[in-house]
Design a protein around this motif. Structure first.
Motif, PDB file in Angstrom:
ATOM      1  N   CYS A 195       0.828  -1.206   0.000  1.00  6.36           N
ATOM      2  CA  CYS A 195       0.000   0.000   0.000  1.00  6.36           C
ATOM      3  C   CYS A 195       0.863   1.257   0.000  1.00  6.36           C
ATOM      4  N   ARG A 196       0.200   2.387  -0.019  1.00  6.67           N
ATOM      5  CA  ARG A 196       0.846   3.669   0.228  1.00  6.67           C
ATOM      6  C   ARG A 196       0.080   4.370   1.335  1.00  6.67           C
ATOM      7  N   ASP A 197       0.757   5.255   2.027  1.00  7.60           N
ATOM      8  CA  ASP A 197       0.175   5.925   3.188  1.00  7.60           C
ATOM      9  C   ASP A 197      -0.813   7.003   2.723  1.00  7.60           C
ATOM     10  N   PRO A 198      -2.102   6.897   3.114  1.00 10.17           N
ATOM     11  CA  PRO A 198      -3.083   7.901   2.683  1.00 10.17           C
ATOM     12  C   PRO A 198      -3.068   9.179   3.523  1.00 10.17           C
ATOM     13  N   GLU A 199      -2.355   9.173   4.655  1.00  4.10           N
ATOM     14  CA  GLU A 199      -2.415  10.328   5.553  1.00  4.10           C
ATOM     15  C   GLU A 199      -1.960  11.633   4.892  1.00  4.10           C
ATOM     16  N   PRO A 200      -0.874  11.638   4.083  1.00  3.66           N
ATOM     17  CA  PRO A 200      -0.486  12.904   3.448  1.00  3.66           C
ATOM     18  C   PRO A 200      -1.588  13.503   2.582  1.00  3.66           C
ATOM     19  N   LEU A 201      -2.389  12.663   1.932  1.00  2.00           N
ATOM     20  CA  LEU A 201      -3.470  13.173   1.095  1.00  2.00           C
ATOM     21  C   LEU A 201      -4.582  13.759   1.955  1.00  2.00           C
ATOM     22  N   TRP A 202      -4.910  13.060   3.037  1.00  7.59           N
ATOM     23  CA  TRP A 202      -5.928  13.543   3.975  1.00  7.59           C
ATOM     24  C   TRP A 202      -5.487  14.886   4.561  1.00  7.59           C
ATOM     25  N   ARG A 203      -4.216  14.955   4.974  1.00  3.43           N
ATOM     26  CA  ARG A 203      -3.689  16.176   5.600  1.00  3.43           C
ATOM     27  C   ARG A 203      -3.655  17.333   4.600  1.00  3.43           C
ATOM     28  N   ALA A 204      -3.274  17.042   3.353  1.00  3.47           N
ATOM     29  CA  ALA A 204      -3.202  18.086   2.332  1.00  3.47           C
ATOM     30  C   ALA A 204      -4.566  18.713   2.087  1.00  3.47           C
ATOM     31  N   VAL A 205      -5.601  17.877   2.045  1.00  8.05           N
ATOM     32  CA  VAL A 205      -6.958  18.377   1.816  1.00  8.05           C
ATOM     33  C   VAL A 205      -7.395  19.283   2.962  1.00  8.05           C
ATOM     34  N   LEU A 206      -7.201  18.812   4.197  1.00  4.61           N
ATOM     35  CA  LEU A 206      -7.674  19.592   5.346  1.00  4.61           C
ATOM     36  C   LEU A 206      -6.859  20.867   5.519  1.00  4.61           C
ATOM     37  N   ASP A 207      -5.553  20.794   5.300  1.00  2.28           N
ATOM     38  CA  ASP A 207      -4.724  21.997   5.406  1.00  2.28           C
ATOM     39  C   ASP A 207      -5.123  23.045   4.371  1.00  2.28           C
ATOM     40  N   SER A 208      -5.500  22.562   3.179  1.00  2.00           N
ATOM     41  CA  SER A 208      -5.839  23.514   2.116  1.00  2.00           C
ATOM     42  C   SER A 208      -7.132  24.257   2.422  1.00  2.00           C
ATOM     43  N   GLY A 209      -7.949  23.719   3.344  1.00  2.00           N
ATOM     44  CA  GLY A 209      -9.149  24.429   3.739  1.00  2.00           C
ATOM     45  C   GLY A 209      -8.834  25.707   4.475  1.00  2.00           C
ATOM     46  N   THR A 210      -7.665  25.744   5.145  1.00  2.00           N
ATOM     47  CA  THR A 210      -7.224  26.945   5.860  1.00  2.00           C
ATOM     48  C   THR A 210      -6.286  27.781   5.007  1.00  2.00           C
ATOM     49  N   HIS A 211      -5.384  27.114   4.319  1.00  2.23           N
ATOM     50  CA  HIS A 211      -4.416  27.790   3.453  1.00  2.23           C
ATOM     51  C   HIS A 211      -4.510  27.177   2.062  1.00  2.23           C
ATOM     52  N   ALA A 212      -5.221  27.836   1.187  1.00  5.77           N
ATOM     53  CA  ALA A 212      -5.370  27.323  -0.178  1.00  5.77           C
ATOM     54  C   ALA A 212      -4.009  27.209  -0.841  1.00  5.77           C
ATOM     55  N   VAL A 213      -3.826  26.166  -1.624  1.00  5.86           N
ATOM     56  CA  VAL A 213      -2.569  25.932  -2.325  1.00  5.86           C
ATOM     57  C   VAL A 213      -2.482  26.864  -3.528  1.00  5.86           C
ATOM     58  N   SER A 214      -1.346  27.496  -3.717  1.00  8.06           N
ATOM     59  CA  SER A 214      -1.168  28.364  -4.883  1.00  8.06           C
ATOM     60  C   SER A 214      -1.166  27.524  -6.150  1.00  8.06           C
ATOM     61  N   VAL A 215      -1.878  28.002  -7.170  1.00  5.93           N
ATOM     62  CA  VAL A 215      -1.960  27.246  -8.416  1.00  5.93           C
ATOM     63  C   VAL A 215      -0.579  27.063  -9.040  1.00  5.93           C
ATOM     64  N   SER A 216       0.344  27.945  -8.746  1.00 10.33           N
ATOM     65  CA  SER A 216       1.700  27.825  -9.290  1.00 10.33           C
ATOM     66  C   SER A 216       2.459  26.655  -8.669  1.00 10.33           C
ATOM     67  N   ASP A 217       2.004  26.187  -7.490  1.00  6.66           N
ATOM     68  CA  ASP A 217       2.641  25.049  -6.823  1.00  6.66           C
ATOM     69  C   ASP A 217       2.049  23.717  -7.243  1.00  6.66           C
ATOM     70  N   VAL A 218       0.898  23.736  -7.915  1.00  8.13           N
ATOM     71  CA  VAL A 218       0.211  22.500  -8.264  1.00  8.13           C
ATOM     72  C   VAL A 218       0.917  21.806  -9.415  1.00  8.13           C
ATOM     73  N   LYS A 219       1.377  20.569  -9.152  1.00  3.85           N
ATOM     74  CA  LYS A 219       2.017  19.744 -10.179  1.00  3.85           C
ATOM     75  C   LYS A 219       1.153  18.498 -10.404  1.00  3.85           C
ATOM     76  N   ALA A 220       1.742  17.461 -10.980  1.00  3.67           N
ATOM     77  CA  ALA A 220       0.966  16.276 -11.350  1.00  3.67           C
ATOM     78  C   ALA A 220       0.418  15.527 -10.138  1.00  3.67           C
ATOM     79  N   THR A 221       1.162  15.528  -9.026  1.00  3.99           N
ATOM     80  CA  THR A 221       0.745  14.779  -7.838  1.00  3.99           C
ATOM     81  C   THR A 221       0.886  15.650  -6.596  1.00  3.99           C
ATOM     82  N   VAL A 222       0.286  15.204  -5.500  1.00 12.53           N
ATOM     83  CA  VAL A 222       0.431  15.909  -4.230  1.00 12.53           C
ATOM     84  C   VAL A 222       1.895  15.939  -3.813  1.00 12.53           C
ATOM     85  N   GLY A 223       2.592  14.802  -4.007  1.00 11.83           N
ATOM     86  CA  GLY A 223       4.008  14.743  -3.649  1.00 11.83           C
ATOM     87  C   GLY A 223       4.847  15.714  -4.458  1.00 11.83           C
ATOM     88  N   ASP A 224       4.590  15.787  -5.764  1.00 12.47           N
ATOM     89  CA  ASP A 224       5.345  16.709  -6.622  1.00 12.47           C
ATOM     90  C   ASP A 224       5.056  18.163  -6.269  1.00 12.47           C
TER      91      ASP A 224
END
Length: 249
Positions: free
Chosen positions: A196-225
């Motif tokens: 498997c892979r650890d789903p926690e980083p994806l869960w955390r990324a979603v919830l964190d973005s509710g407070t601090h939206a991710v800049s579109v310039s930082d968005v790459k192909a994956t959450v890790g990238d």
């Protein structure tokens, strides 16, 4: 040069070319991919980086996810929806701030897959599957054509996601007693450790973005990238706790 000599030289050059080509093919370290390999590469091309390191996870029969008692169609708890066990409150959307200072929702594949699974489950267990609090679209929209298109998309999307994950865990059969009292072999995957892979980083990324939206310039192909988890702004902490089905046991 006589035509017979030209013919001889042409044949010789052709033979040498073919032998050289055959040697390249035979000595190459890269074999020609099979049709299955080509299909898998098309469905899920190799990513340059992984969003999280691989982990192992033993599959269990999770009572909350079963949603119904083995001998009845009633839910063990009418207050717990299936989607609330699998999706964050916003449905798993990553909040992204665009170049014109507006905030829009981007999807994350794992949550999209779980949304689709929830939609399809809602067709079978409508009473316990969707309370619509964490869903971008319900199982039934009121439009028969739109619903059919949505359901077909979800089957297609989940099939490709399973192929993409390509979990190669070998699941031995085990013996159970059937309704006639006979011992039969079944394969259910329960009790075996899966890759498997650890789903926690994806869960955390979603919830964190509710407070601090991710800049579109930082968005790459994956959450890790995209590096959204390296910002050091993880403020959800207790709110980042994932529901039981996510936790490795």
């Amino acid at each position: 040069m006589p035509s017979s000599q030209r013919f001889f030289y042409s044949i010789s050059a052709t033979v040498i070319f073919l032998l050289t080509l055959l040697g390249i093919v035979l000595t190459s370290d890269r074999s020609i991919p099979s049709l299955t390999q080509q299909f898998q590469q098309h469905v899920c091309p190799t990513s340059p980086s992984e969003p999280s390191p691989p982990i192992t996870r033993k599959f269990h029969s999770l009572t909350p996810l079963l949603g119904v008692h083995p001998d009845t169609s009633q839910s063990p708890s009418a207050d717990i929806s299936w989607e609330s066990l699998l999706l964050p409150q916003n449905g798993g959307m990553l909040r992204v701030q665009t170049s014109n200072d507006t905030v829009t929702d981007y999807g994350i594949s794992m949550f999209h897959q779980l949304h689709c699974l929830t939609v399809l489950r809602g067709l079978i267990f409508p009473g316990t599957s969707q309370h619509h609090g964490a869903s971008t679209s319900p199982s039934h929209s009121g439009d028969a054509h739109e619903d059919a298109v949505h359901w077909a998309h979800c089957f297609d999307y989940i099939a490709q996601a399973i192929i993409c994950a390509a979990d190669d865990t070998i699941e031995p059969p085990h013996s159970v007693i059937d309704k006639d009292g006979k011992s039969v072999l079944v394969i259910d995957g329960i009790g075996h450790t899966h890759q498997c892979r650890d789903p926690e980083p994806l869960w955390r990324a979603v919830l964190d973005s509710g407070t601090h939206a991710v800049s579109v310039s930082d968005v790459k192909a994956t959450v890790g990238d995209s590096g959204v988890l390296q910002t050091g702004r993880s403020e959800c902490e207790n709110g980042c706790l994932m529901p039981p089905p996510y936790r490795v046991q």
